[in-house]
Design an enzyme around this catalytic site. Structure first.
Site, short mmCIF file in Angstrom:
data_model
loop_
_atom_site.label_atom_id
_atom_site.label_comp_id
_atom_site.label_asym_id
_atom_site.label_seq_id
_atom_site.Cartn_x
_atom_site.Cartn_y
_atom_site.Cartn_z
N ASP A 1 -68.68 7.83 10.06
CA ASP A 1 -68.10 6.64 9.44
C ASP A 1 -67.03 6.12 10.40
OD1 ASP A 1 -66.73 4.75 7.98
OD2 ASP A 1 -66.25 6.07 6.29
N TRP B 1 -61.72 8.81 2.31
CA TRP B 1 -63.04 8.27 2.61
C TRP B 1 -64.05 9.38 2.87
CZ3 TRP B 1 -63.32 3.94 0.47
CH2 TRP B 1 -62.29 3.01 0.55
N LYS C 1 -62.69 -4.18 8.77
CA LYS C 1 -61.50 -3.62 9.42
C LYS C 1 -61.38 -4.14 10.86
CE LYS C 1 -61.15 -1.06 5.73
NZ LYS C 1 -61.77 0.22 5.52
C1 LIG Z 1 -62.40 0.92 4.25
C2 LIG Z 1 -63.16 2.16 4.54
C3 LIG Z 1 -64.32 2.51 3.82
C4 LIG Z 1 -64.84 1.71 2.66
O1 LIG Z 1 -65.59 0.66 3.10
P1 LIG Z 1 -66.35 -0.32 2.07
O2 LIG Z 1 -67.01 -1.25 3.03
O3 LIG Z 1 -65.32 -0.95 1.21
O4 LIG Z 1 -67.31 0.49 1.30
C5 LIG Z 1 -64.99 3.65 4.20
N1 LIG Z 1 -64.56 4.42 5.21
C6 LIG Z 1 -63.44 4.12 5.92
C7 LIG Z 1 -63.02 5.00 7.03
C8 LIG Z 1 -62.72 2.97 5.61
O5 LIG Z 1 -61.62 2.66 6.30
#
Ligand SMILES: *Cc1c(COP(=O)(O)O)cnc(C)c1O
Length: 357
Positions: free
Chosen positions: A169, A102, A193
């Site tokens: 993030d 990511w 998540k």
């Molecule tokens: C799942 C995830 C993403 C991707 O997220 P989307 O909403 O599908 O774009 C980005 N960063 C992390 C840490 C993730 O776990």
């Protein structure tokens, strides 16, 4: 029929009460005679929902008025480039730490749009640790981090002392424990998540981060647009926001982030204790950086993988297959995973190891 214990990495488990309340609202929202799916986002039904969701985010994280809370579309993946467009002025650089798939994706998007330095990486060990001890120069516009590495099962236990604002993030560990908001210039995360269903992205931005980029951006890609229009410039994802609001209420009612953190630490310990006690299981992350959200492990004997998965499924444990870049298994134990569910998996792991001892 009893529910399956869902260890999926995302979209993932939500509290059972949230499923029940959400399904009721699909049929009849607060006795309005209307479904949550058919109301206008500009109606008097939705306005209090959006407001309450934003207020719960503020209360739970302890945000001051310096921060704006936005509910956007496009996933965390859209924030990989929207952050750069809005926060990185021409002629300046941003610093990135590479802790896996990511963060690499965030780095690749940033490189398309601006100038960045990757100041630390754990790629050399297939991202099984969080880099530490690197220097962060104060002339970068921001430092980008990924707080929890969903795929590898690593997580910052504390964030580096940074002379510049952290852009983070937090897709897979937001609301799992308290944070210190003043360390962050911007926080983003896809809801799927730890917050709600797929389709809404939470963005928390400190106002003084904005207004430094001179380039004119497309309207939808400017944070200011969404701030001025209170996340209603275009049709927001009404249902995902509603369900997120329900999840945030659930979190508040169980005691907020301090209470949640204690529960999450207990849950993770059940599994790491098994991994540490039984050499049959090999944890991927180094112990000091282990994630409380995603527990990743391999079997010492890979040829037993299929049998292990079937054994887990028979016990009702689903969604355990690891990401292809790590292999093995991953138990995602987000906020909504009940302690009982984790205990079942821990027992299943012990039993399986005994069977093959
Ligand atoms: C799942 C995830 C993403 C991707 O997220 P989307 O909403 O599908 O774009 C980005 N960063 C992390 C840490 C993730 O776990």
């Amino acid at each position: 029929m009893p529910r399956i214990i869902n260890f999926s990495a995302g979209p993932s488990i939500l509290p059972q009460t949230v499923f029940e309340q959400a399904s009721q609202a699909v049929l009849n929202l607060n006795n309005s005679g209307l479904s949550i799916l058919e109301i206008s986002h500009r109606s008097s039904y939705f306005e209090p929902i959006l407001h309450e969701a934003g207020q719960l985010v503020r209360d739970l994280l302890g945000l001051t008025d310096e921060f704006e809370v936005l509910f956007l579309s496009g996933g965390a993946s859209t924030q990989f480039f929207m952050t750069v467009m809005n926060l990185l002025p021409e002629g300046q650089k941003a610093a990135y730490v590479d802790t896996g798939v990511w963060s690499s994706k965030a780095i690749n998007e940033a490189k398309i749009l601006g100038s960045i330095d990757v100041i630390a990486s754990s790629k050399d060990a297939n991202y099984n640790y969080i880099p530490k001890g690197y220097k962060i120069a104060s002339d970068y516009a921001y430092l980008h981090l990924t707080s929890n590495n969903t795929i590898y099962g690593t997580q910052y236990q504390s964030f580096p002392e940074s002379p510049i604002p952290i852009v983070c993030d937090m897709s897979s560990d937001i609301f799992s424990k308290p944070i210190e908001p003043h360390r962050f210039g911007l926080i983003y995360g896809g809801a799927q998540k730890n917050l709600g269903p797929a389709g809404v992205t939470l963005v928390i931005v400190r106002k003084d981060m904005l207004g430094k980029v001179n380039k004119t951006l497309p309207t939808m890609l400017r944070y200011e647009t969404h701030i001025q229009n209170e996340s209603m410039y275009n049709t927001p994802p009404v249902f995902p926001i509603y369900v997120s609001m329900l999840t945030l209420r659930w979190l508040r009612d169980l005691g907020g982030l301090t209470a949640m953190q204690k529960i999450n630490e207990r849950k993770a310990k059940y599994l790491y204790d098994v991994i540490d006690a039984i050499p049959f299981y090999l944890g991927h992350s180094v112990p000091e950086d282990r994630s409380r959200m995603n527990v990743t492990f391999n079997l010492e004997d890979n040829s037993l993988s299929k049998e292990f998965q079937a054994f887990c499924e028979e016990a009702g444990c689903d969604g355990l297959k690891g990401h292809k870049s790590v292999g093995g298994f991953r138990a995602s134990i987000y906020n909504a995973m009940p302690e009982e569910g984790v205990k079942v998996l821990a027992e299943v792991m012990k039993e399986f190891a005994l069977k093959h001892a």
